[in-house]
Design a protein around this motif. Sequence first.
Motif, mmCIF file in Angstrom:
data_model
loop_
_atom_site.group_PDB
_atom_site.id
_atom_site.type_symbol
_atom_site.label_atom_id
_atom_site.label_comp_id
_atom_site.label_asym_id
_atom_site.label_seq_id
_atom_site.Cartn_x
_atom_site.Cartn_y
_atom_site.Cartn_z
ATOM 1 N N ASP A 21 0.835 -1.202 0.000
ATOM 2 C CA ASP A 21 0.000 0.000 0.000
ATOM 3 C C ASP A 21 0.869 1.251 0.000
ATOM 4 N N GLN A 25 0.515 4.013 -2.823
ATOM 5 C CA GLN A 25 0.072 5.359 -2.457
ATOM 6 C C GLN A 25 1.006 6.429 -3.029
ATOM 7 N N LYS A 29 -2.082 7.318 -10.144
ATOM 8 C CA LYS A 29 -3.046 6.298 -10.567
ATOM 9 C C LYS A 29 -2.739 5.792 -11.974
ATOM 10 N N LYS A 54 -8.375 7.113 -5.359
ATOM 11 C CA LYS A 54 -7.099 6.391 -5.319
ATOM 12 C C LYS A 54 -7.133 5.186 -4.382
ATOM 13 N N GLY A 55 -7.701 5.329 -3.203
ATOM 14 C CA GLY A 55 -7.757 4.213 -2.260
ATOM 15 C C GLY A 55 -8.499 3.011 -2.824
ATOM 16 N N GLU A 56 -9.625 3.270 -3.485
ATOM 17 C CA GLU A 56 -10.387 2.179 -4.098
ATOM 18 C C GLU A 56 -9.626 1.582 -5.275
ATOM 19 N N ILE A 58 -6.418 1.394 -5.591
ATOM 20 C CA ILE A 58 -5.357 0.551 -5.021
ATOM 21 C C ILE A 58 -5.927 -0.785 -4.575
ATOM 22 N N THR A 59 -7.055 -0.766 -3.893
ATOM 23 C CA THR A 59 -7.673 -2.009 -3.420
ATOM 24 C C THR A 59 -7.991 -2.935 -4.587
#
Length: 75
Positions: A21, A25, A29, A54-56, A58-59
């Motif tokens: 992560d 991060q 993207k 961005k968080g989604e 990455i997931t």
Amino acid sequence: MNHAAQIAQAVNLDMQQSASDVFLQRIPKALITQAATEAGAPGEIVAALPKLPKGEAITKAKKHLATWLPAPLQT
């Protein structure tokens, strides 16, 4: 390659771990999307990544990056 193994051991580097992560991060993207493409993620996943926060992104991408390495580290 012997020297590379010695350096990796000295710095506790495990290239068999998946993208973290923290690494994801720190990159844009667009590079996450490129990595997912290189890793063989399905087209619908790749197409969705730029539109997600961005968080989604990455997931979703991490599921497909288990064996992916950045180009300079690929052999």
